[in-house]
Design a protein around this motif. Structure first.
Motif, short mmCIF file in Angstrom:
data_model
loop_
_atom_site.label_atom_id
_atom_site.label_comp_id
_atom_site.label_asym_id
_atom_site.label_seq_id
_atom_site.Cartn_x
_atom_site.Cartn_y
_atom_site.Cartn_z
N MET A 1 0.83 -1.12 0.14
CA MET A 1 0.04 -0.01 0.02
C MET A 1 0.93 1.25 -0.19
O MET A 1 1.99 1.23 0.45
CB MET A 1 -0.83 0.07 1.11
CG MET A 1 -1.65 -1.49 1.51
SD MET A 1 -2.48 -1.16 2.96
CE MET A 1 -1.46 -1.35 4.20
N SER A 2 0.30 2.30 -0.56
CA SER A 2 0.90 3.64 -0.38
C SER A 2 -0.11 4.70 -0.88
O SER A 2 -1.02 4.35 -1.65
CB SER A 2 2.39 3.61 -1.28
OG SER A 2 1.94 3.77 -2.83
N SER A 3 0.35 5.83 -1.08
CA SER A 3 -0.17 7.03 -1.87
C SER A 3 -0.03 6.70 -3.29
O SER A 3 1.04 6.17 -3.68
CB SER A 3 0.52 8.27 -1.47
OG SER A 3 0.15 8.69 -0.15
N PRO A 4 -0.61 7.50 -4.28
CA PRO A 4 -0.23 7.47 -5.72
C PRO A 4 0.92 7.84 -5.89
O PRO A 4 1.49 8.72 -5.43
CB PRO A 4 -1.52 8.19 -6.14
CG PRO A 4 -2.58 8.35 -5.11
CD PRO A 4 -1.84 8.34 -3.93
N VAL B 1 0.14 -8.10 -3.44
CA VAL B 1 -1.18 -7.53 -3.98
C VAL B 1 -0.74 -6.07 -3.82
O VAL B 1 -0.53 -5.46 -2.80
CB VAL B 1 -2.29 -7.97 -2.86
CG1 VAL B 1 -3.53 -7.19 -3.30
CG2 VAL B 1 -2.46 -9.45 -2.88
N GLU B 2 -0.70 -5.36 -5.03
CA GLU B 2 -0.55 -3.99 -4.99
C GLU B 2 -1.90 -3.44 -5.09
O GLU B 2 -2.51 -3.48 -5.91
CB GLU B 2 0.25 -3.48 -6.42
CG GLU B 2 0.40 -2.04 -6.25
CD GLU B 2 1.04 -1.59 -7.75
OE1 GLU B 2 1.73 -2.31 -8.19
OE2 GLU B 2 0.80 -0.52 -8.05
N ASN B 3 -2.32 -2.77 -3.75
CA ASN B 3 -3.54 -2.04 -3.69
C ASN B 3 -3.57 -0.83 -4.51
O ASN B 3 -2.71 -0.20 -5.08
CB ASN B 3 -3.61 -2.01 -2.03
CG ASN B 3 -5.08 -2.06 -1.53
OD1 ASN B 3 -5.89 -1.57 -2.09
ND2 ASN B 3 -5.21 -2.97 -0.57
N VAL B 4 -4.74 -0.25 -4.32
CA VAL B 4 -5.08 1.21 -4.92
C VAL B 4 -4.28 2.30 -4.19
O VAL B 4 -4.02 2.14 -3.11
CB VAL B 4 -6.60 1.55 -4.84
CG1 VAL B 4 -7.06 2.85 -5.44
CG2 VAL B 4 -7.45 0.41 -5.61
N ALA C 1 4.02 6.65 -5.21
CA ALA C 1 5.02 6.55 -4.18
C ALA C 1 6.10 5.58 -4.71
O ALA C 1 7.14 5.54 -3.96
CB ALA C 1 4.47 5.95 -2.86
N GLY C 2 5.73 4.84 -5.70
CA GLY C 2 6.71 3.78 -6.36
C GLY C 2 6.22 2.24 -6.09
O GLY C 2 7.37 1.46 -6.29
N LYS C 3 5.00 1.91 -5.76
CA LYS C 3 4.64 0.37 -5.66
C LYS C 3 4.99 -0.31 -6.85
O LYS C 3 5.69 -1.40 -6.52
CB LYS C 3 3.17 0.41 -5.33
CG LYS C 3 2.80 1.12 -4.14
CD LYS C 3 1.22 0.72 -3.67
CE LYS C 3 0.26 1.54 -4.89
NZ LYS C 3 0.41 2.71 -5.00
N THR C 4 4.97 0.04 -7.90
CA THR C 4 5.01 -0.95 -9.09
C THR C 4 6.65 -0.74 -9.38
O THR C 4 6.74 -1.94 -10.00
CB THR C 4 4.33 -0.40 -10.52
OG1 THR C 4 2.74 -0.01 -10.00
CG2 THR C 4 3.97 -1.15 -11.56
N THR C 5 7.17 -0.11 -9.30
CA THR C 5 8.53 -0.02 -9.55
C THR C 5 9.47 -0.91 -8.50
O THR C 5 10.12 -1.51 -8.87
CB THR C 5 9.20 1.64 -9.57
OG1 THR C 5 8.57 2.42 -10.36
CG2 THR C 5 10.60 1.59 -9.94
N LEU C 6 8.78 -0.81 -7.30
CA LEU C 6 9.46 -1.79 -6.32
C LEU C 6 9.12 -3.14 -6.79
O LEU C 6 10.10 -4.06 -6.65
CB LEU C 6 8.53 -1.43 -4.80
CG LEU C 6 9.14 -2.33 -3.75
CD1 LEU C 6 10.51 -2.11 -3.38
CD2 LEU C 6 8.30 -2.55 -2.64
#
Lengths: 217, 217
Positions: free
Chosen positions: A36-39, A116-119, A41-46
């Protein structure tokens, strides 16, 4: 107080579904992360960096949650990884039911790690379990050190905090020690990694943390 | 489809309250902005800079929305401006009722401009009117150019987009032209300002836009 009881029922119903999901994941020896994170913040890159680093050691699956678009799933599909895109169609978080609806698309016996990458949202995703072993959150240093006090639930619920975009620190007023201190005030048990998904700095410690938790048979 | 009809009723009930708020604002000749963004995109800093620039020309009031804490209201109170903090206690957006509950704290006859800083969230605040004349959103360049396609509702609903933190562009892969192009694909009528709330660059155009809309009697 009607609206509050509705919300409580929704959360309780979700908890039950999440427990069922979790039981299925456990049966299959699968370690599951709710990321989870703010829009932005780098979830997909991580995720991309994590897949690149660990794909030889374990089988990874990904569920991408977005209000709309399949942009993130397409990025992950380039890695030749099993990925399912959920479009919530307006909802600002994933829930247990949405995750259950993806089960047909995976062979869980084959997988060791499901992320699971959340919204992108620092508020509601923390309230809705999806069946995860742990919640992991990312905060970009560009978001500032006041985020733990303003969005305490996500910090309280997360086992791991990745402080991302440390490569930008020289150009910001924000200090990483301040983020760390404020986060630990809310959740003293948090494991914190300082990383730059762009340069790769600090990611090895995160990979090591994952290696220690994912069962490979 | 029960849950969808519940959501629709909630939105319709909110629309009615927002219309009542709006009527009261109109009676008092007040221009009202619903200011929205992801966490940490720079809403409060924009407010501080806007107050500093325009306080001699108009009377400004502020409503601060946060899940928790009075951090932002304290920042604004330093400017000796009428400010009310709303803590949503978990809710990820402001609604018409919450705004109505602040009315006793303001003398609207005296004010020309009311800025409502919404909860940091790129999803739900766009669905709930509070009685505003216009929605204004901020996107930080650090969030990336894929945000319009992933969070289209907020871009569609907003009259103005402030692309903030342009001082960081030299250190990012993100290009401001890409954000601009993607935003205009979703909402071709958007007025876009490129700004750095840190250096002040580009803010004069935003102040000019406000001057043209706020009635000063």
């Amino acid at each position: 107080m009607k609206s509050i009881s509705v919300v409580r029922n929704v959360l309780e119903a979700n908890d039950r579904i999440a427990e069922q999901n979790r039981a299925l994941f456990d049966e299959n020896g699968l370690f599951v992360i709710n990321l989870m994170s703010s829009p932005g913040a780098g979830k997909t890159t991580l995720l991309e960096k994590t897949i690149d680093a660990l794909r030889g050691e374990m089988e990874i699956g990904v569920i991408e949650g977005d209000v709309q678009s399949s942009h993130d799933a397409e990025r992950i599909a380039h890695k030749d990884i099993d990925v399912v895109q959920i479009n919530t169609g307006g909802a600002c978080h994933l829930d247990g039911n949405m995750i259950r609806d993806t089960f047909d698309a995976f062979d869980f016996k084959r997988l060791n790690l499901l992320i699971v990458e959340n919204v992108g949202n620092l508020v509601c995703p923390a309230e809705f379990k999806v069946g995860e072993d742990v919640k992991v959150m990312i905060l970009s240093v560009t978001e500032g050190e006041d985020k733990p006090v303003k969005y305490p639930l996500m910090f309280r619920e997360s086992t791991v905090l990745l402080i991302n975009k440390t490569d930008l620190l020289p150009y910001l007023d924000c200090k990483v020690e301040d983020i760390r201190r404020e986060a630990l005030k809310i959740n003293p048990d948090m494991t914190i990694f300082e990383v730059s998904c762009k340069t790769g700095e600090g990611l090895e410690a995160w990979f090591g943390w994952l290696r220690d938790r994912v069962k490979k048979e």
